[in-house]
Write an enzyme that holds these catalytic residues in place. Structure first.
Site, short mmCIF file in Angstrom:
data_model
loop_
_atom_site.label_atom_id
_atom_site.label_comp_id
_atom_site.label_asym_id
_atom_site.label_seq_id
_atom_site.Cartn_x
_atom_site.Cartn_y
_atom_site.Cartn_z
CG ASP A 44 27.86 4.44 23.79
OD1 ASP A 44 26.89 4.75 23.08
OD2 ASP A 44 27.77 3.81 24.87
CB SER A 45 26.46 5.00 18.04
OG SER A 45 26.74 6.39 17.88
CG ASP A 83 26.82 8.43 24.52
OD1 ASP A 83 25.94 9.00 25.18
OD2 ASP A 83 26.59 7.73 23.50
CE LYS A 111 23.26 9.99 24.61
NZ LYS A 111 23.32 8.51 24.70
CD GLU A 113 23.26 3.52 27.00
OE1 GLU A 113 23.06 2.34 27.39
OE2 GLU A 113 23.71 3.78 25.88
CD GLU A 180 18.57 4.22 21.12
OE1 GLU A 180 19.35 4.88 21.84
OE2 GLU A 180 18.94 3.40 20.26
O1 KIV Z 1 25.49 6.55 20.86
C1 KIV Z 1 24.59 7.16 20.24
O2 KIV Z 1 24.70 7.48 19.04
C2 KIV Z 1 23.38 7.51 20.97
C3 KIV Z 1 22.23 8.07 20.20
C4 KIV Z 1 21.61 7.03 19.34
C5 KIV Z 1 21.23 8.73 21.07
O3 KIV Z 1 23.34 7.34 22.17
NA NA Z 2 25.04 6.13 23.02
#
Ligand code: KIV
Ligand code: NA
Length: 264
Positions: A44-45, A83, A111, A113, A180
């Protein structure tokens, strides 16, 4: 041969490192997987690097489904993790529905959080055939709770708590972890404490794998890069070679070096 969850478990057992990069589209997914990078994350980056937001909170499940499908079409045998964006797993019920959308789009794992509160959601997803990666430490969706982006798990009390959370999520059925921005000694403790493989970013050299945001390791993200980032394009002739060099550096334990690591 395609990388699976089994490959990653065997790597951990054999003490062999593996690499992960973020990917958001078919062309880069092809290049990254062709370079032999074992796992790709539709992070989600993308809210930051593709959409220009200053956090990941605006990213929607529709955005994630679109990019996951694009990455899956370009992928050449890497293991694909998507994510779950902010509030798409706020309840176990919406987590089931939204995880199903990402899996149908081509993800092999989702994934999330969070900490101990996710144990029930992780167990339910795992029992319904959705492998889960648990992201601990500096979890960017919590930026407004943390009051900024900073190293997590400093001090004995916080460190012990993170180890306990990781063990709890491992027992609940998490099949992978991302850690992280945590001190290297804590990342080592967690990697040894859980059965699932652990992937680090800003977590030192002792995790089972390493992940970077693709734009960061190509040196094209705006602003001063965080300490844990290395620009692999600067010393290689092409993007393709930068991906290959990153994978080799992780497997051969040249990356991350001390200069990329938080010792405390
Ligand atoms: O969203 C992302 O790119 C991430 C990584 C930095 C692990 O969660
Ligand atoms: Na992320």
């Amino acid at each position: 041969m395609a990388v699976t969850i089994k490959t990653l478990r065997e790597r951990k057992q054999n003490g062999e490192k593996f690499a992960m990069l973020t990917a958001y589209d078919a062309t880069f997914a092809r290049a990254i997987s062709d370079a032999g990078i074992e796992t790709m994350l539709i992070g989600d980056s993308l809210g930051n690097v593709l959409q220009g937001h200053d956090s990941t909170l605006p990213v929607t499940i529709d955005d994630m489904v679109y990019h996951t499908a694009s990455v899956a079409r370009g992928n050449q045998g890497a293991f694909v993790i998507a994510d779950m964006p902010f509030m798409s797993y706020g309840t176990p019920e919406n987590a089931m529905d939204n995880a199903a959308r990402l899996m149908r789009a081509g993800a092999h794992m989702v994934k999330l959080e969070g900490t101990d509160w996710m144990a029930d959601t992780i167990a339910r997803l795992a029992n319904r055939a959705v492998p889960v990666c648990a992201h601990l430490g500096l979890t960017p969706q919590f930026v407004n709770k943390f009051g900024g982006f900073r190293v997590q798990g400093r001090g004995d009390e916080q460190a012990d708590q993170m180890v306990a959370h990781a063990k709890q999520l491992d027992e609940a059925g998490a099949d992978l972890f991302v850690l992280e921005c945590v001190p290297a000694p804590l990342a080592k403790r967690i990697t040894e404490a859980v059965s699932a493989p652990v992937v680090g970013i800003g977590a030192g050299p002792d995790t089972d794998g390493q992940v970077l945001v693709m734009h960061d390791m190509l040196g094209i993200s705006p602003g001063k890069p965080p300490r844990f980032v290395k620009n692999f394009l600067a010393e290689n002739g092409s993007i393709q070679e930068a991906f290959e060099a990153y994978g080799a550096a992780v497997r051969e334990r040249h990356f991350p070096a001390d200069e990329h690591t938080f010792q405390s």
